[in-house]
Design a protein around this motif. Structure first.
Motif, PDB file in Angstrom:
ATOM      1  N   PRO A 142       0.837  -1.211   0.000  1.00 31.18           N
ATOM      2  CA  PRO A 142       0.000   0.000   0.000  1.00 31.18           C
ATOM      3  C   PRO A 142       0.863   1.249   0.000  1.00 31.18           C
ATOM      4  O   PRO A 142       1.929   1.287   0.626  1.00 31.18           O
ATOM      5  N   SER A 143       0.416   2.274  -0.702  1.00 29.58           N
ATOM      6  CA  SER A 143       1.162   3.534  -0.767  1.00 29.58           C
ATOM      7  C   SER A 143       1.166   4.219   0.601  1.00 29.58           C
ATOM      8  O   SER A 143       0.162   4.210   1.327  1.00 29.58           O
ATOM      9  N   LEU A 144       2.288   4.805   0.937  1.00 29.34           N
ATOM     10  CA  LEU A 144       2.421   5.541   2.196  1.00 29.34           C
ATOM     11  C   LEU A 144       2.289   7.047   1.986  1.00 29.34           C
ATOM     12  O   LEU A 144       2.570   7.834   2.883  1.00 29.34           O
ATOM     13  N   GLU A 145       1.864   7.444   0.791  1.00 29.21           N
ATOM     14  CA  GLU A 145       1.776   8.858   0.432  1.00 29.21           C
ATOM     15  C   GLU A 145       0.882   9.628   1.398  1.00 29.21           C
ATOM     16  O   GLU A 145       1.237  10.724   1.851  1.00 29.21           O
ATOM     17  N   ASN A 146      -0.285   9.083   1.719  1.00 30.34           N
ATOM     18  CA  ASN A 146      -1.216   9.787   2.616  1.00 30.34           C
ATOM     19  C   ASN A 146      -0.635   9.948   4.011  1.00 30.34           C
ATOM     20  O   ASN A 146      -0.796  11.002   4.644  1.00 30.34           O
ATOM     21  N   LYS A 151       2.045  13.476   8.072  1.00 29.88           N
ATOM     22  CA  LYS A 151       3.206  13.836   8.892  1.00 29.88           C
ATOM     23  C   LYS A 151       3.713  15.225   8.525  1.00 29.88           C
ATOM     24  O   LYS A 151       4.126  16.005   9.393  1.00 29.88           O
ATOM     25  N   GLN A 152       3.693  15.532   7.236  1.00 32.72           N
ATOM     26  CA  GLN A 152       4.118  16.855   6.783  1.00 32.72           C
ATOM     27  C   GLN A 152       3.230  17.940   7.370  1.00 32.72           C
ATOM     28  O   GLN A 152       3.732  18.961   7.870  1.00 32.72           O
ATOM     29  N   GLU A 153       1.928  17.740   7.324  1.00 30.30           N
ATOM     30  CA  GLU A 153       0.988  18.733   7.853  1.00 30.30           C
ATOM     31  C   GLU A 153       1.134  18.892   9.363  1.00 30.30           C
ATOM     32  O   GLU A 153       1.095  20.012   9.885  1.00 30.30           O
ATOM     33  N   GLU A 154       1.313  17.780  10.075  1.00 30.90           N
ATOM     34  CA  GLU A 154       1.502  17.838  11.521  1.00 30.90           C
ATOM     35  C   GLU A 154       2.774  18.613  11.865  1.00 30.90           C
ATOM     36  O   GLU A 154       2.786  19.459  12.765  1.00 30.90           O
ATOM     37  N   GLN A 190      11.127  11.421  13.219  1.00 27.25           N
ATOM     38  CA  GLN A 190      11.621  10.042  13.271  1.00 27.25           C
ATOM     39  C   GLN A 190      10.627   9.095  12.605  1.00 27.25           C
ATOM     40  O   GLN A 190      11.002   8.232  11.799  1.00 27.25           O
ATOM     41  N   GLU A 191       9.344   9.272  12.911  1.00 25.11           N
ATOM     42  CA  GLU A 191       8.307   8.432  12.300  1.00 25.11           C
ATOM     43  C   GLU A 191       8.250   8.651  10.792  1.00 25.11           C
ATOM     44  O   GLU A 191       8.086   7.694  10.017  1.00 25.11           O
ATOM     45  N   ALA A 192       8.376   9.902  10.383  1.00 23.19           N
ATOM     46  CA  ALA A 192       8.312  10.234   8.953  1.00 23.19           C
ATOM     47  C   ALA A 192       9.480   9.626   8.188  1.00 23.19           C
ATOM     48  O   ALA A 192       9.307   9.085   7.090  1.00 23.19           O
ATOM     49  N   MET A 193      10.694   9.704   8.752  1.00 18.43           N
ATOM     50  CA  MET A 193      11.861   9.151   8.073  1.00 18.43           C
ATOM     51  C   MET A 193      11.767   7.626   7.973  1.00 18.43           C
ATOM     52  O   MET A 193      12.229   7.031   6.990  1.00 18.43           O
ATOM     53  N   GLU A 208      15.788   7.573  -4.773  1.00 14.31           N
ATOM     54  CA  GLU A 208      15.471   8.874  -4.196  1.00 14.31           C
ATOM     55  C   GLU A 208      13.976   8.961  -3.901  1.00 14.31           C
ATOM     56  O   GLU A 208      13.159   8.269  -4.500  1.00 14.31           O
ATOM     57  N   HIS A 209      13.641   9.860  -2.968  1.00 11.33           N
ATOM     58  CA  HIS A 209      12.229  10.094  -2.644  1.00 11.33           C
ATOM     59  C   HIS A 209      12.082  11.566  -2.242  1.00 11.33           C
ATOM     60  O   HIS A 209      12.845  12.060  -1.410  1.00 11.33           O
ATOM     61  N   PRO A 210      11.103  12.278  -2.815  1.00 11.05           N
ATOM     62  CA  PRO A 210      10.972  13.713  -2.535  1.00 11.05           C
ATOM     63  C   PRO A 210      10.757  14.024  -1.057  1.00 11.05           C
ATOM     64  O   PRO A 210      11.239  15.053  -0.555  1.00 11.05           O
ATOM     65  N   TYR A 211      10.046  13.168  -0.353  1.00  8.19           N
ATOM     66  CA  TYR A 211       9.795  13.429   1.065  1.00  8.19           C
ATOM     67  C   TYR A 211      11.058  13.268   1.905  1.00  8.19           C
ATOM     68  O   TYR A 211      11.157  13.838   2.996  1.00  8.19           O
TER      69      TYR A 211
END
Length: 329
Positions: A142-146, A151-154, A190-193, A208-211
């Motif tokens: 499953p995609s982790l994009e959402n 995490k970005q918004e938080e 840490q969770e985001a990485m 590579e990944h933009p996030y």
């Protein structure tokens, strides 16, 4: 309680592999299910590596079992002796994750009390069915994009709070802030990485990944914010220039979001620095310390903005008709 995709795939794959082994008439059909359980992984990359490691380890275990059991005998102590020799070989071949999986094949051969071509063929089929079923199921991830977007918004929300709290302290000496948002940001990063690492491993041909760059940039910005706090607490009394700096921090805080118009705030910071230089020279020790800390504070917030400016292409040209408060930092 949330059930993860790994749990679901294990629940689906185990009966499938056992059923296939049963249909083929394999004696140790349950072993195929055990291999599937052991081989389900959280990412595509780990799944492929795990399948390869476990396949090699199982083949090596079969060869070791033939040599030890047929030449020495079928005795529990022989299993121990075999493992003493077998485990260092897996370490040398860098397939140690396959030790647990290969033990299934070893115990199957031990239970048979003899090695025949048909038995070895069965074990090979069990390996293919068990590992192959897990590998096929692990192709779906499953995609982790959402989750990354959340995490970005938080993170940006808490960055806004931190910057506005710094502005409040400079302006009103507000000491009610506990600083808990700094720790929360560290946890989010840490969770985001960890999520970014999983997402990268799900794309076998993309490293590579933009996030990844985004959260790395925010991590460096957070370190700068932490460096600013001691400077802010050492500001004795507010004056005209400190109030302007407080307003600047508030504007920067209100403009935290994914876009990049940091250059607008760098221009504003340059204007603020010019006004700073035009102020009368400090006459007392307290005024000198205040001016020095304010100067260092401007340097830190400049580094903060430069990190965002270097992160991605500027949006200033696209948004030049908008006010600075809609800019992103």
């Amino acid at each position: 309680m949330k059930i993860g995709s790994r749990t679901i795939k294990t629940a689906i794959g185990t009966p499938i592999s056992i059923s296939i082994a049963q249909v083929l008439g394999l004696t140790n059909f349950v072993s195929a299910g055990i291999l599937t359980i052991l081989c389900i992984q959280p990412s595509r990359k780990r799944s492929v590596l795990s399948a390869w490691h476990r396949f090699l380890a199982c083949i090596a275990a079969a060869l070791f079992s033939i040599v030890f059991f047929e030449l020495i005998g079928y005795h529990p102590l022989v299993i121990g002796a075999m493992l003493v020799c077998f485990i260092p070989v897996t370490v040398f071949l860098k397939v140690t994750p396959g030790i647990a999986t290969s033990s299934v094949i070893t115990l199957n051969l031990y239970s048979a009390q003899s090695v025949s071509f048909s038995l070895l063929t069965e074990q090979f089929l069990i390996i293919i069915i068990g590992i192959g079923t897990a590998l096929i199921l692990n192709l779906y991830m499953p995609s982790l994009e959402n989750q990354l977007k959340q995490k970005q918004e938080e993170l940006e929300h808490y960055f806004q709070i931190i910057l506005n709290e710094i502005a409040l302290y400079i302006r009103d000496k507000n000491e009610n802030w506990s600083g808990k948002e700094l720790r929360i940001c560290e946890d989010i990063l840490q969770e985001a990485m960890d999520l970014v690492l999983l997402e990268k491993e799900n794309h076998l041909l993309r490293s590579e990944h933009p996030y990844h760059d985004y959260f790395l940039m925010r991590q460096k910005q957070l370190e700068l914010l932490e460096k600013m706090l001691p400077l802010v607490t050492r500001l004795p009394n507010r004056d005209n220039i400190s109030l302007k700096i407080a307003d600047f921090f508030e504007n920067v805080g209100d403009a935290v979001h994914p876009g990049n118009t940091a250059s607008l705030y760098l221009d504003e910071l340059e204007d603020l620095r010019r006004k700073f230089d035009q102020e009368d020279l400090p006459e007392t020790q307290e005024e000198f310390e205040t001016r020095a800390n304010l100067f260092r504070l401007l340097h830190e917030i400049e580094d903060y903005l430069l990190l965002k400016k270097k992160f991605k292409k500027s949006d200033v040209n696209e948004k030049k008709q908008k006010t600075k408060k809609t800019g992103a930092t």
